[in-house]
Design an enzyme around this catalytic site. Structure first.
Site, mmCIF file in Angstrom:
data_model
loop_
_atom_site.group_PDB
_atom_site.id
_atom_site.type_symbol
_atom_site.label_atom_id
_atom_site.label_comp_id
_atom_site.label_asym_id
_atom_site.label_seq_id
_atom_site.Cartn_x
_atom_site.Cartn_y
_atom_site.Cartn_z
ATOM 1 C CG ASP A 38 -0.289 -0.026 2.543
ATOM 2 O OD1 ASP A 38 0.892 0.395 2.643
ATOM 3 O OD2 ASP A 38 -0.931 -0.458 3.513
ATOM 4 C CB SER A 39 0.164 4.867 -0.132
ATOM 5 O OG SER A 39 -0.669 4.923 1.000
#
Length: 80
Positions: A38-39
């Site tokens: 994910d980010s």
């Protein structure tokens, strides 16, 4: 440091971070679709790259790094 050495170091970092068999990581491995990053994972990985290779990676450049090969190519082009 050769391109292959850089790839090996990045592959090992990813294997540790994402608990993936390092033999399954190739230059075509995509961080989001193949490693479910994910980010936050990506930001942490970019920081690790900066620490490991002494490279400054701008936010703009970090957004362009989508695969292991992208990361290797970036480090090859920007290593000190």
């Amino acid at each position: 440091m050769t391109e292959e050495e850089i790839f090996t170091k990045i592959r090992d970092m990813l294997a540790d971070n994402f608990e993936v068999d390092k033999d399954k990581i190739t230059k075509d491995t995509n961080f989001t679709s193949d490693l479910d990053a994910d980010s936050i994972d990506l930001v942490e990985f970019i920081l690790q790259l900066e620490d490991e290779f002494g490279a400054e990676i701008s936010d703009e450049d970090a957004e362009k790094i989508k695969t292991v090969g992208d990361a290797v190519n970036y480090i090859v082009a920007h290593k000190k």
